[in-house]
Design a protein around this motif. Structure first.
Motif, PDB file in Angstrom:
ATOM      1  N   ILE A  25      90.183  10.813   8.495  1.00 61.34           N
ATOM      2  CA  ILE A  25      89.170  10.073   7.752  1.00 61.34           C
ATOM      3  C   ILE A  25      89.796   9.108   6.739  1.00 61.34           C
ATOM      4  O   ILE A  25      89.218   8.070   6.428  1.00 61.34           O
ATOM      5  CB  ILE A  25      88.192  11.047   7.053  1.00 61.34           C
ATOM      6  CG1 ILE A  25      86.969  10.327   6.509  1.00 61.34           C
ATOM      7  CG2 ILE A  25      88.914  11.843   5.966  1.00 61.34           C
ATOM      8  CD1 ILE A  25      86.075   9.741   7.583  1.00 61.34           C
ATOM      9  N   ASN A  54      87.267  13.322  12.013  1.00 63.53           N
ATOM     10  CA  ASN A  54      86.615  12.984  10.751  1.00 63.53           C
ATOM     11  C   ASN A  54      87.121  13.865   9.615  1.00 63.53           C
ATOM     12  O   ASN A  54      86.694  13.706   8.469  1.00 63.53           O
ATOM     13  CB  ASN A  54      85.093  13.138  10.864  1.00 63.53           C
ATOM     14  CG  ASN A  54      84.440  11.943  11.543  1.00 63.53           C
ATOM     15  OD1 ASN A  54      85.036  10.878  11.671  1.00 63.53           O
ATOM     16  ND2 ASN A  54      83.201  12.122  11.977  1.00 63.53           N
ATOM     17  N   PRO A 112      83.516   7.414   8.897  1.00 62.55           N
ATOM     18  CA  PRO A 112      83.618   8.422   9.955  1.00 62.55           C
ATOM     19  C   PRO A 112      83.112   7.936  11.308  1.00 62.55           C
ATOM     20  O   PRO A 112      82.368   6.957  11.397  1.00 62.55           O
ATOM     21  CB  PRO A 112      82.721   9.548   9.427  1.00 62.55           C
ATOM     22  CG  PRO A 112      81.661   8.828   8.645  1.00 62.55           C
ATOM     23  CD  PRO A 112      82.378   7.662   7.989  1.00 62.55           C
ATOM     24  N   THR A 162      79.201  11.804   8.079  1.00 64.24           N
ATOM     25  CA  THR A 162      79.733  12.955   7.343  1.00 64.24           C
ATOM     26  C   THR A 162      78.946  13.076   6.045  1.00 64.24           C
ATOM     27  O   THR A 162      78.453  12.080   5.496  1.00 64.24           O
ATOM     28  CB  THR A 162      81.226  12.811   6.985  1.00 64.24           C
ATOM     29  OG1 THR A 162      81.402  11.667   6.145  1.00 64.24           O
ATOM     30  CG2 THR A 162      82.100  12.705   8.223  1.00 64.24           C
TER      31      THR A 162
END
Length: 234
Positions: free
Chosen positions: A142, A117, A149, A67
């Motif tokens: 998350i 995520n 993630p 991410t």
């Protein structure tokens, strides 16, 4: 369209795990594009760089860290709460209710869980718009993943332990093939959800790869239809 593969079946599955964005709603809705734009704006403002430079940083971190948030935290000390609140402040109205998909999810035998995520807040809004919030036992986001993630192996381990899930009796639905590597290694039946043919989607080329990967058991561009056929085959 569903491409059959010589792969694992669903006859043994008792836990159904779904990603959220671009999995439970069609890619061409491009809801994630709103988030993507806000991520770019966050990076631009935080790092004091032009939007074009911010976009390059955003995509580099996304690919390397799983991410952009993880990249910004690691490289620049960004606080997750500030980031998540900003990037998920979007308009969810492009999502239409999908009672047909909800009905098919309800017919699946066993437990249904979300592994995303994103944040619980964002996931809740998406599920409410789709009209399927009541179909899922829990959302693992998350924050529950301690900000690590997918596809980090430890994230899947935390998810499985927290919810008491046996991967050998589970299936995972995802729109990013790389997020199916670990689930497949753990013994889960894996399903890659791809964009519908002919629809314009805003995705990086690497995000659309992996249809023929050995760790992808099944591929579909119509999740509702796929679930319908699964239920009919039972």
């Amino acid at each position: 369209m569903t491409e059959p593969k010589q792969s694992r079946s669903f006859t043994h599955v008792e836990t159904w795990v779904f990603d959220l964005d671009n999995t439970l709603y069609p890619h061409h809705v491009n809801l994630w594009q709103q988030v993507d734009d806000r991520i770019r704006d966050f990076v631009s403002t935080y790092l004091k760089v032009p939007p074009a430079e911010a976009f390059k940083i955003q995509k580099d971190y996304y690919k390397r860290y799983g991410t952009t948030m993880r990249g910004m935290m690691t490289e620049h000390g960004v606080h997750a709460d500030d980031y998540l609140a900003f990037v998920h402040a979007i308009d969810h109205s492009p999502l239409d209710p999908n009672p047909e998909m909800g009905a098919e999810i309800a017919l699946l035998p066993g437990r249904k869980l979300i592994l995303t995520n994103g944040s619980v807040d964002h996931a809740g809004k998406v599920l409410e718009r789709l009209g399927i919030a009541g179909q899922f036992e829990a959302i693992f986001d998350i924050i529950a993943a301690d900000l690590e993630p997918k596809p980090a192996p430890q994230t899947y381990d935390k998810f499985l332990k927290l919810h008491g899930v046996d991967p050998l009796r589970s299936a995972m639905f995802e729109d990013l093939s790389r997020n199916l590597v670990v689930p497949h290694d753990l013994g889960m039946t894996t399903v890659l959800v791809v964009p519908e043919g002919g629809q314009d989607v805003v995705r990086e080329d690497w995000e659309l790869e992996g249809r023929d990967a050995t760790f992808v058991d099944h591929v579909t561009d119509d999740l509702t239809g796929f679930l319908t056929r699964l239920n009919e085959a039972r």
